[in-house]
Write an enzyme that holds these catalytic residues in place. Structure first.
Site, mmCIF file in Angstrom:
data_model
loop_
_atom_site.group_PDB
_atom_site.id
_atom_site.type_symbol
_atom_site.label_atom_id
_atom_site.label_comp_id
_atom_site.label_asym_id
_atom_site.label_seq_id
_atom_site.Cartn_x
_atom_site.Cartn_y
_atom_site.Cartn_z
ATOM 1 C CG HIS A 49 65.663 65.412 8.405
ATOM 2 N ND1 HIS A 49 66.233 65.316 9.643
ATOM 3 C CD2 HIS A 49 64.967 64.265 8.227
ATOM 4 C CE1 HIS A 49 65.901 64.166 10.192
ATOM 5 N NE2 HIS A 49 65.134 63.507 9.356
ATOM 6 C CG ASP A 52 69.085 67.884 8.633
ATOM 7 O OD1 ASP A 52 68.888 68.440 9.727
ATOM 8 O OD2 ASP A 52 68.811 66.692 8.401
HETATM 9 C C1 GLO Z 1 62.667 57.616 13.009
HETATM 10 C C2 GLO Z 1 63.303 57.509 11.709
HETATM 11 C C3 GLO Z 1 64.049 58.770 11.319
HETATM 12 C C4 GLO Z 1 64.217 58.823 9.819
HETATM 13 C C5 GLO Z 1 64.835 60.113 9.363
HETATM 14 C C6 GLO Z 1 64.944 60.186 7.853
HETATM 15 O O1 GLO Z 1 62.161 56.692 13.554
HETATM 16 O O2 GLO Z 1 64.113 56.393 11.676
HETATM 17 O O3 GLO Z 1 65.291 58.815 11.958
HETATM 18 O O4 GLO Z 1 64.997 57.768 9.388
HETATM 19 O O5 GLO Z 1 64.052 61.164 9.830
HETATM 20 O O6 GLO Z 1 63.719 60.436 7.298
#
Ligand code: GLO
Ligand code: MG
Length: 347
Positions: A49, A52
């Site tokens: 993210h 992150d």
């Molecule tokens: C939630 C999503 C989340 C995304 C992550 C990357 O349902 O799967 O985990 O994949 O935030 O954007």
């Protein structure tokens, strides 16, 4: 042959185990400690993210954000890791409670655009050209709250804003039909690929298919993958598993339906997924009851199951399968696949 695939996960996949109805059950692990675990678990890349990579980025100037992202790039290299993608986290700010790109308030949309441009800068500093868009709050709880035509246009505007921010950046939309919203505006692969056509540069808009999200939409994940592959738009995947229609469970890959997992591995392998640098991404969570010591095994287990299913798939006798298909002898084919999954492949 195995080993052609390279794997990633995100730091959120190592988790305290908190859910909406209870406290955390495990200790927090700092980002740096998590980074040190990737290689041991069999992973070579990291999904990020934006925050992150650059914590508290809302409090920094754009130049400071790029500088911090540059430091993270060094840290990654020190660990022998690569960044797979950056995803703007647009669902935790108090401003984006009712959506970011599709918020009714123009100031919120402006914030979302600014933050998305920053994500593009972070991606460039981390040496990846991929942005993942999980559109968490881009939907409604009640149908009357937002106009779905206008919302679609606003999603296009947001994607265009990122495409414009850097000439080589690619956007992989991660469709999901619900949770946290009741109805999301881009629920399926079809929606994601269709909206790509409305953007300023359709060639730079593809998908990230998550197994659980496809299942929640009533779709077969391997068929969703095949569809995206036919468009040359499967730029990453979020493999996991899901037990029916309930909250998004992010279970270990194959843990609910091994055959469904097998078919995902098979379609990816059959069509050379990974040959152009695509990573096999996991989006799995440890079971809430796991103690701290066992709280990363869902990651290594999911990878192990992927590679085991790859072996099952590659060991199948394709001539036999072709004969069975030609004869429409689907009972025999069904049996062959089930025996192979049970490790009893005699063909
Ligand atoms: C939630 C999503 C989340 C995304 C992550 C990357 O349902 O799967 O985990 O994949 O935030 O954007
Ligand atoms: Mg995901």
């Amino acid at each position: 042959m195995a080993g052609q695939f390279r794997f990633t996960f995100g730091p959120w996949n190592i988790h305290e185990g908190a859910d909406p109805f209870g406290p955390p059950v495990r200790e927090s692990i700092t980002f740096n400690v998590k980074l040190a675990m990737f290689k041991d678990l069999g992973f070579d890349g990291v999904q990020f993210h934006d925050d992150d990579a650059v914590p508290n980025l809302n409090d920094l100037t754009p130049a400071q954000v790029v500088n911090e992202a540059g430091k993270m790039a060094h840290t990654l290299r020190d660990h022998g890791l690569e960044a797979e993608f950056v995803a703007p986290r647009l669902w935790e700010d108090p401003r984006t409670i009712d959506g970011a790109y599709t918020a009714n308030d123009p100031k919120v949309r402006e914030y979302a655009h600014d933050r998305s441009r920053l994500s593009v800068d972070i991606a460039r500093a981390l040496d990846t050209d991929l942005i993942v868009l999980w559109l968490a709050r881009e939907g409604t709880y009640i149908r009357e709250a937002k106009d779905s035509k206008v919302a679609t246009e606003r999603l296009v505007e947001a994607i265009d804003c990122m495409l414009e921010a850097a000439p080589n950046i690619r956007i992989a939309i991660e469709p999901k039909p619900n949770e946290p919203m009741d109805h999301a505006f881009l629920p399926t692969t079809g929606h994601a690929l269709a909206i790509a056509a409305l953007t300023a540069d359709p060639d730079r808009v593809g998908v990230n298919i998550e197994s659980a999200h496809a299942i929640l939409a009533g779709m077969d994940p391997s068929d969703e993958m095949g569809f995206a592959l036919a468009f040359d738009k499967l730029w990453t995947v979020h493999l996991n598993d899901q037990n029916g229609l309930k909250f998004d469970q992010d279970k270990s890959f194959g843990s609910v339906d091994l055959r469904r997992a097998f078919n995902q591995v098979r379609i990816l392998d059959t069509h050379d997924y990974g040959k152009r640098g695509e990573w096999v991404g996991l989006d799995v969570k440890a079971m809430r009851t796991q103690k701290d010591e066992a709280a990363t095994l869902h990651l290594s287990n999911s990878r192990e199951i992927f590679l085991a299913l790859l072996e099952v798939s590659r060991n199948l006798n394709q001539d036999k399968i072709d004969e069975m298909i030609a004869e429409r002898d689907y009972e025999a084919l069904d049996r062959m696949i089930m025996l192979a999954l049970l490790g009893k492949n005699k063909e």
